[in-house]
Design a protein around this motif. Structure first.
Motif, PDB file in Angstrom:
ATOM      1  N   TYR A 123      20.600  36.315  25.525  1.00 47.15           N
ATOM      2  CA  TYR A 123      21.302  36.952  26.533  1.00 47.15           C
ATOM      3  C   TYR A 123      22.612  36.457  27.065  1.00 47.15           C
ATOM      4  CZ  TYR A 123      19.811  33.435  29.642  1.00 47.15           C
ATOM      5  OH  TYR A 123      19.526  31.923  30.498  1.00 47.15           O
ATOM      6  N   VAL A 124      23.307  37.547  27.420  1.00 45.64           N
ATOM      7  CA  VAL A 124      24.669  37.271  27.905  1.00 45.64           C
ATOM      8  C   VAL A 124      24.749  37.756  29.261  1.00 45.64           C
ATOM      9  CG1 VAL A 124      27.003  38.063  27.720  1.00 45.64           C
ATOM     10  CG2 VAL A 124      25.828  37.734  25.545  1.00 45.64           C
ATOM     11  N   CYS A 125      25.443  36.814  30.249  1.00 46.09           N
ATOM     12  CA  CYS A 125      25.560  37.091  31.553  1.00 46.09           C
ATOM     13  C   CYS A 125      26.929  37.455  32.085  1.00 46.09           C
ATOM     14  CB  CYS A 125      25.223  35.889  32.587  1.00 46.09           C
ATOM     15  SG  CYS A 125      23.470  35.460  32.358  1.00 46.09           S
ATOM     16  N   ILE A 126      26.888  38.331  32.966  1.00 47.61           N
ATOM     17  CA  ILE A 126      28.409  38.936  33.505  1.00 47.61           C
ATOM     18  C   ILE A 126      28.167  38.621  34.958  1.00 47.61           C
ATOM     19  CG2 ILE A 126      30.008  40.712  33.722  1.00 47.61           C
ATOM     20  CD1 ILE A 126      28.715  42.108  31.165  1.00 47.61           C
ATOM     21  N   GLY A 127      29.313  38.137  35.382  1.00 48.21           N
ATOM     22  CA  GLY A 127      29.161  37.670  36.927  1.00 48.21           C
ATOM     23  C   GLY A 127      30.454  38.438  37.348  1.00 48.21           C
TER      24      GLY A 127
ATOM     25  N   CYS B 130      34.931  49.699  36.117  1.00 47.68           N
ATOM     26  CA  CYS B 130      35.131  48.700  35.161  1.00 47.68           C
ATOM     27  C   CYS B 130      34.046  48.000  34.299  1.00 47.68           C
ATOM     28  CB  CYS B 130      36.255  47.642  35.590  1.00 47.68           C
ATOM     29  SG  CYS B 130      37.883  48.599  36.178  1.00 47.68           S
ATOM     30  N   TYR B 131      33.190  47.421  35.323  1.00 45.55           N
ATOM     31  CA  TYR B 131      32.166  46.604  34.625  1.00 45.55           C
ATOM     32  C   TYR B 131      30.998  47.583  34.029  1.00 45.55           C
ATOM     33  CZ  TYR B 131      33.327  42.295  36.954  1.00 45.55           C
ATOM     34  OH  TYR B 131      33.853  40.812  37.362  1.00 45.55           O
ATOM     35  N   SER B 132      30.886  48.714  34.563  1.00 48.39           N
ATOM     36  CA  SER B 132      30.061  49.477  33.630  1.00 48.39           C
ATOM     37  C   SER B 132      30.448  49.732  32.349  1.00 48.39           C
ATOM     38  CB  SER B 132      29.837  51.007  34.415  1.00 48.39           C
ATOM     39  OG  SER B 132      29.227  50.731  35.537  1.00 48.39           O
TER      40      SER B 132
ATOM     41  N   GLN C  91      43.492  29.223  26.787  1.00 50.75           N
ATOM     42  CA  GLN C  91      43.590  29.002  28.363  1.00 50.75           C
ATOM     43  C   GLN C  91      44.228  29.991  28.833  1.00 50.75           C
ATOM     44  OE1 GLN C  91      45.485  25.046  28.507  1.00 50.75           O
ATOM     45  NE2 GLN C  91      43.634  24.013  27.907  1.00 50.75           N
ATOM     46  N   ASP C  92      43.531  31.102  29.155  1.00 50.66           N
ATOM     47  CA  ASP C  92      43.907  32.360  29.945  1.00 50.66           C
ATOM     48  C   ASP C  92      42.899  33.007  30.446  1.00 50.66           C
ATOM     49  OD1 ASP C  92      42.585  33.079  27.716  1.00 50.66           O
ATOM     50  OD2 ASP C  92      44.072  33.971  26.745  1.00 50.66           O
ATOM     51  N   GLU C  93      43.142  34.175  31.032  1.00 47.23           N
ATOM     52  CA  GLU C  93      42.260  34.892  31.796  1.00 47.23           C
ATOM     53  C   GLU C  93      42.518  36.419  31.540  1.00 47.23           C
ATOM     54  OE1 GLU C  93      42.639  33.684  35.820  1.00 47.23           O
ATOM     55  OE2 GLU C  93      44.221  34.987  36.177  1.00 47.23           O
ATOM     56  N   PHE C  94      41.293  37.149  31.703  1.00 47.51           N
ATOM     57  CA  PHE C  94      41.495  38.482  31.282  1.00 47.51           C
ATOM     58  C   PHE C  94      41.542  39.336  32.662  1.00 47.51           C
ATOM     59  CE2 PHE C  94      39.426  37.302  27.404  1.00 47.51           C
ATOM     60  CZ  PHE C  94      40.317  38.364  26.564  1.00 47.51           C
ATOM     61  N   ASN C  95      42.030  40.522  32.873  1.00 45.01           N
ATOM     62  CA  ASN C  95      42.123  41.404  34.258  1.00 45.01           C
ATOM     63  C   ASN C  95      40.776  41.150  34.950  1.00 45.01           C
ATOM     64  OD1 ASN C  95      42.597  43.223  35.856  1.00 45.01           O
ATOM     65  ND2 ASN C  95      44.036  44.154  34.714  1.00 45.01           N
ATOM     66  N   ALA C  96      40.807  41.123  36.271  1.00 42.35           N
ATOM     67  CA  ALA C  96      39.670  41.198  37.017  1.00 42.35           C
ATOM     68  C   ALA C  96      39.095  42.454  36.940  1.00 42.35           C
ATOM     69  CB  ALA C  96      40.042  40.877  38.633  1.00 42.35           C
ATOM     70  N   PHE C  97      39.755  43.521  36.635  1.00 41.18           N
ATOM     71  CA  PHE C  97      39.285  44.925  36.579  1.00 41.18           C
ATOM     72  C   PHE C  97      39.574  45.415  35.099  1.00 41.18           C
ATOM     73  CE2 PHE C  97      41.017  44.138  40.899  1.00 41.18           C
ATOM     74  CZ  PHE C  97      39.998  44.593  41.570  1.00 41.18           C
TER      75      PHE C  97
END
Length: 465
Positions: A291-295, A310-312, A408-414
Motif C-alpha cells: 500500500y501507498v499512503c497519502i497525507g 487536487c488530492y482526488s 531535495q525538493d518538494e511538489f506543490n501543496a496543491f
C-alpha cells in the motif's frame, strides 16, 4: 599484613565515607528542568516527537513541571485572560474569539473586548508579556504555576518544534515561546531553545519586529539547537549573535521502535480505529497487501475545497502504481481527506488513532506522499521513501536534506494534473529501487537518531558557559 583498628579510627573513617558519599550525591543530583512545549496533548501526529523528547530528557534531568502546547493557543482561562470583567461562564466564547483575533483582527470585536476588559497576557512584545505575568500572577492559578515552576528549576528548556515562524500578524505560538524565554532570562535561569524550526512566513513574509525580539532573546539563551539545516542557516544569517547548532528532530529517537521485524500494523486495519469507531471507517484498511499512503499538509488544509479536488486527482494517479492507496489524517485540519476518502472509496487512518500504530502504518508503506513533517519522519524510520509536498515555511524541503535525498525538493501543496503525473513518475523510480532504497533511508534515519540522542550532553555542556 594486618593491624587492629581502634573504634575511634573506625568511626572517623565512617564519617569520611559519609561526607564523601554526600558530596558525590550533590555532584550527581539531576538538574531540575522546566519544560516548555509538551505537545503530546495534541492529536497532531507530531505528538510522537514530544513523547520521544521527554523520554530522552527524563533520563538525565528531573522535571519541575511542564507547559503543554495548549497554552500556545490559549491555555486555560487563567492563562489566557488578565484584568477581565468577563464572567467565567463566558470564557469559552472569548477563548474562541481570541484564537481568531490573532489570525483575523476584527475592529468591532477589539472594541467590545476592550470595553469588557478582556485581554490576553501575551503581547507582541515579550517584555510586556512577562510584565503582565508578573503583575497578574497572584490572581491567576495557571500564571502562578508557570512562574513557580520556572523559579524552582535549574534550567528552562523550550521545545520550539515548528512554531517559530515570523508571520504577520505574529503567531501566538511564537509569541508564547518568546515570552517563556524572557521569563527564564529574567529569573536568571539557563535557557535553551531545542528541537526547533525557525523561518519567515512564505505567505506574509518576514515580521521584522518579531524577528528582532527573537534575536534579542535567543542571543541570551545558553544555546539553541535547530532541527534542520535551513533553520540553522536562517539563524546564522539573520541572528548571527545566537549560539546555535544542528541536532535532528527528537522523533528520530524512535528509530529502533519501527524496524521491520517489530512494528507491523495490524493486518485488519479496523484494529487501530479509535473510539468512537465511526461506521465509514470500518472495513477500509487492509495492511496485508502493498500500500501507498497519502497525507495532508498545513498549507493544503488552508484551502480544503481546493485540496479535495487536487488530492482526488492525485489518488487517481497514484492508483496506477498498482498498490492499495490509503489516506492518513495527520492533524485535525487534514479532515478534508475524509471527503476525498468518501469520494474515492479510499480508507482513511484517522487523526486520533494510537500514535505507535500510526507510525507502524507509515513505516511499512511502500511510499508516503505528504506535506507533514513528523509523519514523514515516522515513515522514514522504517525506510519508507517519501515524496514531499509544500507546506508552511521550508520544513519539507529541508527535511529532504536531513534525510539525504538525491532529489531535495518538494511538489506543490496543491498538486495539479501535471504535478500528479510527476509525483507518480518519481514514485515509480523509488519503488523500482525497492529494498536497497529502503535500507539506505533507514540507515540515514539511524544516524539522525544517534545525533538526536546527544541533546542531554549538549545541554549539560552549555549549562555553565
Amino acid at each position: 599484613m594486618y593491624r587492629l583498628v581502634s573504634p575511634g579510627e573506625n568511626q572517623a573513617a565512617q564519617r569520611i565515607q559519609m561526607i564523601d558519599a554526600s558530596a558525590l550525591s550533590v555532584r550527581t543530583a539531576p538538574k531540575k528542568l522546566f519544560f516548555i512545549g509538551d505537545n503530546r496533548c495534541s492529536v497532531n501526529w507530531g505528538r510522537g516527537a514530544s513523547i520521544a523528547l521527554t523520554q530522552l530528557l527524563e533520563k538525565t534531568f528531573e522535571f519541575t513541571g511542564r507547559v503543554t502546547g495548549e497554552s500556545f493557543v490559549l491555555g486555560t482561562t487563567d492563562a489566557g485572560y488578565i484584568d477581565t470583567l468577563i464572567p467565567p461562564k463566558h470564557h469559552g466564547l472569548f477563548k474562541y474569539l481570541f484564537q481568531r483575533r490573532w489570525r483575523r483582527p476584527v475592529s468591532w470585536y477589539i472594541r467590545i473586548e476592550e470595553m469588557c476588559g478582556a485581554r490576553d497576557f501575551i503581547s507582541e512584545d515579550p517584555s510586556v508579556s512577562i510584565d503582565n505575568l508578573m503583575t497578574y500572577k497572584k490572581g491567576h492559578a495557571e500564571l502562578t504555576r508557570i512562574y513557580e515552576q520556572a523559579k524552582n528549576a535549574d534550567m528552562i528548556v523550550v521545545d520550539g518544534d515548528g512554531d517559530i515562524i515570523f508571520s504577520t500578524p505574529p503567531r501566538r505560538e511564537t509569541l508564547f515561546i518568546l515570552a517563556m524565554i524572557e521569563l527564564g532570562i529574567r529569573l536568571g535561569k539557563p535557557v535553551f531553545l531545542v528541537n526547533s524550526m525557525i523561518s519567515d512566513c512564505p505567505l506574509t513574509g518576514r515580521n521584522v519586529a518579531t524577528l528582532a525580539a527573537a534575536g534579542r532573546l535567543l542571543a541570551q539563551c545558553k544555546a539553541v539547537s535547530l532541527r534542520d539545516p535551513e533553520s540553522l542557516e536562517y539563524v546564522q544569517n539573520a541572528m548571527p549573535q545566537v549560539n546555535c547548532s544542528l541536532i535532528p528532530d527528537s522523533l528520530f529517537l524512535w528509530h529502533s521502535i519501527f524496524q521491520p521485524e517489530s512494528s507491523h500494523p495490524p493486518v485488519n486495519g479496523d484494529f487501530l480505529l479509535p473510539h468512537p469507531e465511526r461506521d465509514e471507517y470500518w472495513g477500509k484498511l487492509d495492511f496485508s497487501k502493498p500500500y501507498v499512503c497519502i497525507g495532508g499538509g498545513a498549507l493544503a488544509a488552508t484551502a480544503p475545497d481546493r485540496s479535495v479536488e487536487c488530492y482526488s486527482r492525485l489518488v487517481d494517479e497514484v492508483r496506477k502504481l498498482g498498490c492499495q492507496v490509503y489516506l492518513t489524517e495527520n492533524d485535525v485540519p487534514d479532515s478534508f481527506l475524509q471527503r476525498v476518502g468518501k469520494a474515492k472509496d479510499v480508507g482513511v487512518v484517522p487523526v486520533d488513532a494510537p500514535i505507535l500504530s500510526c507510525g507502524a502504518v507509515l513505516a511499512h508503506a511502500r511510499l508516503f506522499i505528504s506535506g507533514r513533517y513528523h509523519p514523514s519522519i515516522l515513515a522514514s524510520l522504517g525506510g519508507t521513501p517519501c515524496i514531499f509536498l509544500g507546506s508552511h515555511a521550508h520544513k519539507m524541503r529541508s527535511l529532504s536534506r536531513v534525510l539525504e535525498y538525491d532529489d531535495q525538493d518538494e511538489f506543490n501543496a496543491f498538486p495539479d494534473e501535471s504535478d500528479s503525473k510527476e509525483i507518480v513518475a518519481r514514485a515509480r523510480k523509488y519503488l523500482d529501487h525497492g529494498a536497497v532504497l529502503r535500507t539506505r533511508i533507514s540507515q540515514v534515519a539511524k544516524r539522525r537518531s544517534d545525533e538526536a540522542a546527544s541533546l542531554p550532553e549538549f545541554l549539560m555542556r552549555h549549562m555553565d558557559n
